[in-house]
Design an enzyme around this catalytic site. Structure first.
Site, short mmCIF file in Angstrom:
data_model
loop_
_atom_site.label_atom_id
_atom_site.label_comp_id
_atom_site.label_asym_id
_atom_site.label_seq_id
_atom_site.Cartn_x
_atom_site.Cartn_y
_atom_site.Cartn_z
N CYS A 84 -39.43 58.05 26.47
CA CYS A 84 -39.52 56.96 27.45
C CYS A 84 -40.93 56.77 27.99
O CYS A 84 -41.15 55.94 28.86
CB CYS A 84 -38.57 57.24 28.62
SG CYS A 84 -36.85 57.37 28.13
N GLN A 121 -30.18 65.73 32.06
CA GLN A 121 -30.21 66.76 31.01
C GLN A 121 -29.29 67.95 31.32
O GLN A 121 -29.26 68.91 30.56
CB GLN A 121 -31.64 67.28 30.83
CG GLN A 121 -32.65 66.23 30.42
CD GLN A 121 -32.43 65.71 29.01
OE1 GLN A 121 -31.74 66.35 28.20
NE2 GLN A 121 -32.99 64.55 28.70
N ASN A 130 -36.95 67.13 30.97
CA ASN A 130 -36.60 66.62 29.65
C ASN A 130 -37.58 67.03 28.56
O ASN A 130 -37.26 66.95 27.38
CB ASN A 130 -36.50 65.09 29.69
CG ASN A 130 -37.77 64.45 30.24
OD1 ASN A 130 -38.17 64.73 31.38
ND2 ASN A 130 -38.40 63.61 29.47
N THR A 144 -20.42 42.72 36.15
CA THR A 144 -19.14 43.08 35.54
C THR A 144 -19.23 44.48 34.94
O THR A 144 -20.14 44.78 34.18
CB THR A 144 -18.78 42.08 34.42
OG1 THR A 144 -18.71 40.77 34.98
CG2 THR A 144 -17.45 42.44 33.79
N HIS A 187 -25.81 58.99 27.08
CA HIS A 187 -26.24 59.36 25.73
C HIS A 187 -26.96 60.70 25.66
O HIS A 187 -27.43 61.09 24.59
CB HIS A 187 -27.11 58.25 25.13
CG HIS A 187 -28.48 58.15 25.70
ND1 HIS A 187 -28.73 57.64 26.95
CD2 HIS A 187 -29.68 58.47 25.18
CE1 HIS A 187 -30.02 57.66 27.18
NE2 HIS A 187 -30.63 58.17 26.13
N GLY A 192 -29.32 56.28 32.91
CA GLY A 192 -30.07 57.12 33.82
C GLY A 192 -31.21 56.39 34.52
O GLY A 192 -31.49 56.62 35.70
N THR A 193 -31.88 55.49 33.80
CA THR A 193 -33.01 54.77 34.39
C THR A 193 -32.56 53.92 35.57
O THR A 193 -33.18 53.94 36.64
CB THR A 193 -33.69 53.88 33.33
OG1 THR A 193 -34.29 54.72 32.34
CG2 THR A 193 -34.75 53.00 33.95
#
Length: 396
Positions: A341, A207, A173, A253, A229, A95-96
């Site tokens: 975070c 979320q 979040n 890759t 995740h 997500g970041t």
């Protein structure tokens, strides 16, 4: 009296380790917003790509072609769920990275340009905007109301002739607030038409997959962030939906095992969404009602109505949230105080709760519980009982 002493916290850890939680070694995990366990079906589809089907998707030999087919299949599956085109799906490391790509791809020409976001965005969004401001970019941070909801009218009024991007998260979040994304999208489009200029709309929907619709056309978004995740998929993978006209430079890759796992997790989330949302909404409301009954001084942070099915964020007067988190952890309960975070963990409290108009003290005296697929009613009963006893003991 508020407990904030680090030495006292360490002493508590040692004390509670001597007193194992009820039921032996059972743990009650209520931090699903931070991270979820990988679903068994997700892990199963990933395994072949770690050892047997290990080819590089950019190679032209058979192994590479097989990997490329898995990548293409994953991209199409995700696109179908989001009601998008395959070429509009960009797989990322999470997500970041998706948030960073979304913002920087639109804000490539910095000077004289402007963006709109909210005061309660995830740190991975706010940090990018703050960095861009140092380079000459202008940002308006729209306030939320006391329940944590963004008013689409405020977003519309914040848009200027030089605005190129609006970024408002789908679900917060920390407090679980669900934003009126489709209404904000309408506000963005109306202003875009008025100024006859291009204004892109991005939402961080990390979320949302387990509980809310992800149809990008109905939501009206141009860019959307997802992370693996947060939905029983693997860490280290996510995706960015971006409208075809938006150019993004992405090199490297592709991590086929994680991409395959991410896709399976999203498919399962879509399949189970309705039933699990109903179950957790009922459990969440039961949790809130029991807290009101057993701990009447506790107050809910954020909207009760416009709230994610799995989120319960409460303020408990006269006790430090971090201290209480350690207490509960020693009794077999995993919860949190704010975003994992966010740095400056102990000093600043939750900037999200403070953005609702509450004090720094309230933000430091709050706990976040987030429910998941393994959460049961008996778990909630144990948590409420344990929390009540801990508050009675340590808030004197």
């Amino acid at each position: 009296m508020q407990k904030t002493n680090t030495h006292a916290t360490i002493q508590l850890i040692m004390f509670w380790k001597k007193d194992p939680p009820a039921g032996g070694e059972k743990r009650i995990y209520l931090d699903y917003v931070s991270s979820t366990p990988v679903d068994a079906d997700v892990l199963k589809v990933m395994m072949p790509y770690f050892a047997d089907d290990f080819g590089n998707a950019n190679s032209i030999h058979q192994e590479g072609v097989k990997a490329k087919q898995a990548l293409d299949d994953a991209r199409k599956s995700v696109a179908d769920i989001l009601n998008a085109r395959s070429e509009e799906i960009v797989f990322t490391s999470g997500g970041t990275e998706s948030n960073r790509l979304a913002i920087t791809s639109v804000a490539s020409d910095l000077k004289g340009k402007h963006a709109v976001t909210s005061t309660i965005e995830h740190p991975s969004v706010l940090d990018v905007f703050k960095a861009l401001e140092k380079q000459g970019f202008s940002v308006t941070y729209v306030d939320v109301d006391e329940t944590g909801v963004v008013d689409p009218k405020d977003v519309r009024e914040a848009i200027k002739e030089n605005t190129v991007l609006v970024s408002i998260m789908y679900v917060n979040n920390e407090i679980g607030t669900i934003q009126p994304i489709s209404e904000i999208a309408k506000a963005v489009r109306s202003k875009k038409k008025e100024y006859n200029s291009e204004v892109y709309f991005h939402t961080d929907a990390s979320q949302a997959p387990l509980y809310l619709p992800l149809n990008t056309l109905k939501l009206g978004v141009d860019l959307m962030t997802l992370g693996g995740h947060k939905m029983y998929g693997p860490k280290g993978v996510g995706c960015l939906y971006k409208k075809k006209s938006i150019k993004i430079t992405k090199t490297g890759t592709e991590n086929i095992p994680l991409i395959v796992g991410f896709t399976k997790a999203l498919e399962l989330a879509e399949e189970r969404k309705k039933k699990e949302s109903e179950r957790l909404t009922e459990l969440r409301d039961y949790f809130i009602d029991e807290l009101n009954n057993r701990i009447p001084e506790a107050k809910l942070n954020g909207s009760r109505e416009e709230r994610s099915p799995n989120n319960v964020n409460i303020y408990i007067p006269n006790i430090d949230g971090e201290f209480l988190t350690v207490v509960l952890d020693g009794k077999g309960i995993a919860c949190s105080t704010k975003s994992a975070c966010k740095e400056d963990y102990e000093d600043e409290g939750s900037y999200v709760i403070q953005a609702l108009g509450y004090s720094r003290e309230r933000s430091k005296s709050s706990l976040r519980f987030s429910l998941g697929k393994d959460t049961t009613k008996s778990d909630i009963d144990y948590v409420v009982k344990t929390l009540s006893e801990a508050i009675e003991k340590y808030s004197k």
